[in-house]
Enzyme design. Sequence first.
Site, PDB file in Angstrom:
ATOM      1  CE  LYS A   1      -4.290  -1.686   1.942  1.00 52.42           C
ATOM      2  NZ  LYS A   1      -5.281  -1.571   3.019  1.00 52.42           N
TER       3      LYS A   1
ATOM      4  CE  LYS B   1      -7.709  -7.966  -0.395  1.00 51.53           C
ATOM      5  NZ  LYS B   1      -7.625  -7.521   1.021  1.00 51.53           N
TER       6      LYS B   1
ATOM      7  CE  LYS C   1     -14.471  -3.467   3.345  1.00 47.95           C
ATOM      8  NZ  LYS C   1     -13.164  -3.308   4.000  1.00 47.95           N
TER       9      LYS C   1
HETATM   10  P1  AMP Z   1     -11.292  -5.794   5.048  1.00 46.27           P
HETATM   11  O1  AMP Z   1     -12.245  -5.529   3.940  1.00 46.27           O
HETATM   12  O2  AMP Z   1      -9.886  -5.675   4.582  1.00 46.27           O
HETATM   13  O3  AMP Z   1     -11.609  -5.081   6.291  1.00 46.27           O
HETATM   14  O4  AMP Z   1     -11.481  -7.346   5.384  1.00 46.27           O
HETATM   15  C1  AMP Z   1     -12.464  -7.864   6.253  1.00 46.27           C
HETATM   16  C2  AMP Z   1     -12.369  -9.371   6.246  1.00 46.27           C
HETATM   17  O5  AMP Z   1     -12.692  -9.897   4.946  1.00 46.27           O
HETATM   18  C3  AMP Z   1     -10.959  -9.883   6.577  1.00 46.27           C
HETATM   19  O6  AMP Z   1     -11.061 -11.043   7.365  1.00 46.27           O
HETATM   20  C4  AMP Z   1     -10.399 -10.214   5.219  1.00 46.27           C
HETATM   21  O7  AMP Z   1      -9.416 -11.215   5.285  1.00 46.27           O
HETATM   22  C5  AMP Z   1     -11.633 -10.716   4.483  1.00 46.27           C
HETATM   23  N1  AMP Z   1     -11.487 -10.490   3.028  1.00 46.27           N
HETATM   24  C6  AMP Z   1     -11.347  -9.293   2.413  1.00 46.27           C
HETATM   25  N2  AMP Z   1     -11.238  -9.453   1.063  1.00 46.27           N
HETATM   26  C7  AMP Z   1     -11.292 -10.794   0.850  1.00 46.27           C
HETATM   27  C8  AMP Z   1     -11.227 -11.602  -0.349  1.00 46.27           C
HETATM   28  N3  AMP Z   1     -11.089 -11.062  -1.546  1.00 46.27           N
HETATM   29  N4  AMP Z   1     -11.318 -12.938  -0.175  1.00 46.27           N
HETATM   30  C9  AMP Z   1     -11.473 -13.495   1.032  1.00 46.27           C
HETATM   31  N5  AMP Z   1     -11.534 -12.783   2.192  1.00 46.27           N
HETATM   32  C10 AMP Z   1     -11.456 -11.459   2.096  1.00 46.27           C
END
Ligand code: AMP
Length: 336
Positions: A112, A197, A200
């Site tokens: 990042k 990946k 968001k």
């Molecule tokens: P975040 O959106 O980064 O706050 O992630 C929240 C949760 O969703 C965390 O446990 C991440 O590991 C999971 N997560 C986010 N993106 C993915 C993805 N593309 N595949 C699987 N898990 C995800």
Amino acid sequence: MTRIFSGIKPTGHLTLGNYLGAVRQWAEVDQHRAESLFSVVDLHALTVDHDPGRVRRLSRQAATLLLASGIDPERATVFVQSHVDEHARLSYLLECVATDGEMRRMIQYKEKSALERARGGSVRLSLLTYPVLMAADILAYGADEVPVGDDQVQHVELTRDLAVRFNQRYGHTFVVPRATYPKVAARVMDLQDPTSKMGKSGDVGAGIVYLLDEPDVVRKKILRAVTDSGSEVEYDREGKPGVANLLEIFAACEGGSPEDLSGVYESYGALKKDTAEAVVEVLRPVQEKHKELVADPAYVEEVLRRGAERARGMSRPMVDTAYRAIGLLPPVNEEL
Ligand code: AMP
Ligand code: TRP
């Protein structure tokens, strides 16, 4: 009883990756087998360029979606991180345990910060220290398990290291937690770029399925997913990442394994069509419930108020213990 903590950042709309990789597991499995806390970790959303109004909106939306996904506030504690001061309080102590080198080695920080610099922007100091705040989130509650997607492995490892180091130096204080992952879909990939990946904050939404996308939008995105050369449906993450991603999404929605499902399909087109319908069906009840909850914001607010109160009660004693252990003098009216 086992205690579980996990969090989600309000940096963008929740995606199918968030749901299959984390939230669904929290709702369907975790909250039924353990004492669970799920937090909208809004302080983490301030580590990158942000718009205050948007963070507020996304925080409310993320909390609503956690409930819409089936997390039951009678079973689990659902709350917003910034409503509980203990996270920031403990984070500072852990900054005094973590090292600068350790922080700079974090893969997410490297990626990042490089991206930010390439854009000509500056990197917030909080982006570097963010994994310490994450460790504080987990350790403040004495959580045993942290259910996350694959991208958080290194951060949970760091949390373990910090807990062990603190305990060794200052006496046993923290539970050393471990990460848990879903069996399939621990890393859902972007439909337009299946080597990265599904995140968001992707700039264009074409490769990202959002939890609140209309059924026709979901279908369109999946039918247009990038697939690989050749035409045989095989589960090969290295050689055929696009097809493998669809198989994983399909398996996560329908049950079964991506390997077994690969034998069922003769063409990419048929696999896409069935995957699209499976995703639409998985999202349908979440979207319906979301609609109901949005119509009743007072209910969501009350859940968050009660959640924060419970979370405060759970974390305060642990963080106070850590303050004493590390050598800080208790306030005069408090007993040693
Ligand atoms: P975040 O959106 O980064 O706050 O992630 C929240 C949760 O969703 C965390 O446990 C991440 O590991 C999971 N997560 C986010 N993106 C993915 C993805 N593309 N595949 C699987 N898990 C995800
Ligand atoms: N860092 C996590 C992510 O980007 C979010 C998070 C913050 C988290 N604090 C946490 C996850 C504590 C699990 C436990 O996805």
